[in-house]
Design an enzyme around this catalytic site. Structure first.
Site, PDB file in Angstrom:
ATOM      1  N   ASP A   1      40.264  33.057  39.682  1.00 33.98           N
ATOM      2  CA  ASP A   1      40.332  34.504  39.523  1.00 33.98           C
ATOM      3  C   ASP A   1      38.952  35.147  39.691  1.00 33.98           C
ATOM      4  O   ASP A   1      37.945  34.608  39.241  1.00 33.98           O
ATOM      5  CB  ASP A   1      40.855  34.800  38.106  1.00 33.98           C
ATOM      6  CG  ASP A   1      41.084  36.277  37.859  1.00 33.98           C
ATOM      7  OD1 ASP A   1      41.870  36.888  38.599  1.00 33.98           O
ATOM      8  OD2 ASP A   1      40.464  36.831  36.922  1.00 33.98           O
TER       9      ASP A   1
ATOM     10  N   GLU B   1      40.481  34.188  44.767  1.00 29.68           N
ATOM     11  CA  GLU B   1      40.952  35.572  44.658  1.00 29.68           C
ATOM     12  C   GLU B   1      39.736  36.484  44.739  1.00 29.68           C
ATOM     13  O   GLU B   1      39.054  36.739  43.762  1.00 29.68           O
ATOM     14  CB  GLU B   1      41.703  35.799  43.344  1.00 29.68           C
ATOM     15  CG  GLU B   1      42.426  37.132  43.325  1.00 29.68           C
ATOM     16  CD  GLU B   1      41.805  38.157  42.382  1.00 29.68           C
ATOM     17  OE1 GLU B   1      42.213  39.327  42.443  1.00 29.68           O
ATOM     18  OE2 GLU B   1      40.925  37.817  41.593  1.00 29.68           O
TER      19      GLU B   1
HETATM   20  C1  OTU Z   1      42.056  39.836  38.859  1.00 30.47           C
HETATM   21  O1  OTU Z   1      42.003  40.980  39.672  1.00 30.47           O
HETATM   22  C2  OTU Z   1      43.482  39.658  38.376  1.00 30.47           C
HETATM   23  O2  OTU Z   1      44.325  39.428  39.474  1.00 30.47           O
HETATM   24  C3  OTU Z   1      43.882  40.850  37.580  1.00 30.47           C
HETATM   25  O3  OTU Z   1      45.239  40.830  37.210  1.00 30.47           O
HETATM   26  C4  OTU Z   1      42.977  40.909  36.385  1.00 30.47           C
HETATM   27  O4  OTU Z   1      43.202  42.112  35.695  1.00 30.47           O
HETATM   28  C5  OTU Z   1      41.499  40.829  36.744  1.00 30.47           C
HETATM   29  O5  OTU Z   1      41.208  39.864  37.744  1.00 30.47           O
HETATM   30  C6  OTU Z   1      40.668  40.461  35.558  1.00 30.47           C
HETATM   31  O6  OTU Z   1      40.877  39.114  35.198  1.00 30.47           O
HETATM   32  O7  OTU Z   1      40.109  43.910  40.048  1.00 30.47           O
HETATM   33  O8  OTU Z   1      42.472  45.025  40.290  1.00 30.47           O
HETATM   34  O9  OTU Z   1      37.697  40.920  43.749  1.00 30.47           O
HETATM   35  O10 OTU Z   1      39.465  42.632  42.542  1.00 30.47           O
HETATM   36  O11 OTU Z   1      39.590  39.820  40.453  1.00 30.47           O
HETATM   37  C7  OTU Z   1      42.417  43.637  40.223  1.00 30.47           C
HETATM   38  C8  OTU Z   1      38.499  40.452  42.745  1.00 30.47           C
HETATM   39  C9  OTU Z   1      41.018  43.135  40.071  1.00 30.47           C
HETATM   40  C10 OTU Z   1      39.023  41.562  41.830  1.00 30.47           C
HETATM   41  C11 OTU Z   1      40.105  40.973  41.019  1.00 30.47           C
HETATM   42  C12 OTU Z   1      40.773  41.667  39.931  1.00 30.47           C
END
Ligand code: OTU
Length: 653
Positions: free
Chosen positions: A293, A335
């Site tokens: 993540d 991600e």
């Molecule tokens: C991720 O997303 C997860 O998919 C989310 O569900 C979480 O809320 C978040 O991390 C925190 O753990 O900003 O709008 O470049 O864009 O990590 C989603 C990566 C997010 C980020 C992404 C993030």
């Protein structure tokens, strides 16, 4: 000339291995296997760790700890998994056209981990090979960001079951040929993680695992260059916590995402080692893939945006080595939802071999709204190349919001103003333009820049929700065609397709999220509805509308599975459909397929390169120009291939 690390590496390895072996309960056969793998990767590990921590007086000790953590996990790895590791072709699934991913929150899908096995028939009917369970771990109070605020990796969120239920569910799915994808949230822990509790009490070692400051002087310096990830949140990336012991009655804690998510400090090797143990624990739970993540945020450095720094890559490369040494059949998924060029940089043979592709996702939505595929096509031709052995994960939407992730330069080259264009897309998908069919919601509007992102289920964003509400069957069928045109593009153009479960049955936005205190302030919960099993059952016998959507998605994935050409490189654009559509070919060995899709609600002209059989439409096609109906798609394979193709039976040729 060899550098000193290469020269010293065998000596260092010998010493480290000897000391680690003395401390562990070594099982002979496993140990020699572990040692063989470590031999191969140790100099890389040494080099990477030295690059990050070599300046420290205790570097050698931390390097040894890292190896020890890996050795412990290797000794503990269950037999079932070591058998899988030994299979040389374990990663052939990456390019296999039968590979199809789905994702779900356990509570919203089957309620509990124990009941997951009841979903297997539905998953199999779609041809799902991998299921991503959104983080099922113990989480912070108040919903814990749907599990992304992890309180303990070794415990399951109590309503879902226990850690053994997770282990059993993973095993049960695996037995049915469905690999499990588990999340690893390396950037932060929840504010009630045992480390956070110790930090609150004032334990210096645990405070040093986070980024904590006595006053605003350092945070202010960092904040100048930081982007606001969730701009509707008060303040900036730092949260004042009076419950953390500090000289000023509390501390400022770095919280990139929500206040309950405390960023870890990877410049401290204690964090790397401690977090690596948790990562390897998940690998040993039986995950086939681990989703890393928020990869861009792992490393902070003053004066930078603290995103995509080289050190973040190096941390991931260390994780990759550890996983390869302990659990070689496990793949890592990155991600990174950032600028397209940065997204690609996270997908490498020595880092994460799979990466989400937000560019295909967002430019398909762009094409549907604008009836113009130029941005889709230029993004695809400019910024999609991956090294061999790597793979994209393509999707139309995930559990997160949709951001307009095209490169500004690509939009400008087409004469578009990127800001205005994003504003148009936000208006369109939030339904505030008169011509819009969409029912999305604005997510995290930034009052400073006016920028926002979009929440909504596939049905809500693609016009199925509004069409169903109008009860106009022509509109409903048109919306189904629109979704299918988007799906054909996504499923054939490149990578592994990913379905957010519920989209295949056309589930609409869940508006009641706004009435629950845990979800009210985060409208991503609108597109995370409870899976409607009753609806699934009803749709099985419904020929039109959402029933057709379901059966066509099943058929589409079956057709995909039958096409050997999809095991090869991503689609090469052919420019054979006019501006509302997209055409591409794919080849692998002797296999070939040509795909033409009209992504607009107007007729288009397409040109079939070579005569063959359209295995999607179910009829022979001539080469040359042809009129394409709105949202029509053709998947053309050479006649010889169609003859021998499993898809013939499915399409009734
Ligand atoms: C991720 O997303 C997860 O998919 C989310 O569900 C979480 O809320 C978040 O991390 C925190 O753990 O900003 O709008 O470049 O864009 O990590 C989603 C990566 C997010 C980020 C992404 C993030």
């Amino acid at each position: 000339m060899t550098d000193w690390i290469t020269r010293e590496s065998p000596v260092a390895l010998g010493a480290v291995v000897e000391r680690v072996a003395e401390r562990l309960d070594v099982k002979k056969k496993r140990w020699s296997r572990f040692q063989r793998r470590l031999d191969e990767r140790f100099s890389d590990l040494f080099r990477l760790a030295h690059g990050l921590y070599g300046w420290r007086y205790d570097f050698a000790w931390w390097l040894e700890r890292l190896v020890e953590v890996a050795a412990e996990a290797a000794m503990d790895r269950p037999r079932r998994m070591t058998d899988r590791d030994a299979n040389k072709d374990a990663d052939a699934w990456l390019t296999d056209p039968h590979t199809v991913w789905a994702m779900a929150y356990v509570d919203r899908f089957t309620g509990t981990l124990e009941r997951l096995s009841t979903a297997i028939p539905h998953l199999q009917s779609l041809g799902v090979s991998h299921l991503h369970l959104l983080p099922p771990y113990a989480r912070a109070a108040g919903g814990g960001d749907g599990g992304y605020a992890v309180s303990d990796y070794r415990k399951v969120h109590p309503p879902l079951g226990k850690i053994d239920d997770l282990r059993v569910a993973v095993e049960a799915l695996d037995r049915e040929g469905i690999g499990v994808v588990l999340d690893f949230v390396a950037n932060h822990t929840a504010d009630d993680h045992p480390w956070a509790h110790a930090a609150k009490r004032g334990d210096a070692r645990h405070q040093a695992r986070y980024l904590m400051f006595d006053d605003r002087s350092i945070p202010d310096r960092y904040a100048r260059n930081l982007r606001s990830i969730f701009p509707e949140r008060e303040g900036d990336a730092f949260t004042w916590r009076s419950d953390v012991h500090g000289p000023n009655g509390g501390k400022w804690v770095w919280t990139t995402f929500f206040e309950s998510q405390w960023d870890l400090d990877y410049s401290n090797p204690d964090v790397l080692v401690a977090i690596a143990r948790e990562l390897l624990f998940l690998a040993n739970l039986g995950a086939s893939v681990i989703r890393m993540d928020a990869t861009p945020f792992l490393w902070k450095q003053e004066g930078t945006s603290c995103e995509n720094l080289p050190e973040a890559h190096q941390v991931l490369q260390i994780f990759d080595i550890l996983v390869e040494v302990v659990a070689p059949s496990v793949e890592l998924l990155s991600e990174a939802i950032v600028h397209p060029d940065d997204v690609s940089r996270f997908v490498r043979p020595d880092e994460c071999r799979i990466g989400y592709n937000p560019v295909i996702m967002s430019t398909i939505w762009d094409a549907l709204a604008t009836r113009d595929t130029r941005l889709l096509r230029s993004s695809l031709s400019n910024r999609q190349r991956l090294p061999d052995g790597c793979q994209w994960l393509t999707y139309l939407r995930s559990h997160d919001d949709i951001g307009w992730g095209f490169a500004d330069e690509d939009a400008e080259a087409l004469g578009l103003d990127p800001m205005l264009h994003r504003a148009f897309l936000n208006d369109f998908y939030s339904g505030s333009r008169p011509e819009s069919w969409a029912r999305g919601l604005r997510f995290q509007e930034n009052p400073l820049t006016g920028d926002t992102r979009i929440s909504g289920t596939l049905a809500a964003l693609a016009g199925l929700e509004s069409a169903l509400e109008s009860a106009d069957s022509a509109l409903v069928e048109q919306a189904v065609d629109r979704i299918l045109a988007a799906y054909v593009t996504m499923v054939f153009i490149s990578g592994i397709p990913l379905i957010y479960l519920g989209d295949e049955i056309g589930q609409i936005n869940y508006e009641s999220y706004a009435h629950h205190p845990d979800t009210a302030s985060d409208n991503r919960w609108a597109h995370r509805p409870q899976f409607d099993w009753g609806r699934l059952e009803r749709l099985e016998t419904e020929p039109g509308g959402p029933g057709r959507l379901l059966s066509e998605i099943r058929r589409l994935l079956a057709v995909r599975g039958s096409l050997g050409a999809l095991a090869g490189k991503p689609g090469a654009l052919t420019d054979q459909v006019d501006s509302g559509g997209v055409g591409f070919t794919r080849r692998h060995q002797e296999h070939r397929v040509e795909v033409l899709v009209n992504l607009s609600d107007r007729p288009a002209t397409g040109k079939v390169g070579r005569a063959g059989v359209d295995v999607w439409g179910g009829r022979p096609v001539e080469a040359g120009l042809r009129e394409m109906a709105p949202y029509e798609a053709l998947v053309v394979v050479p006649e010889e291939e169609a003859d021998s193709d499993a898809s013939n039976r499915r399409v009734g040729l």
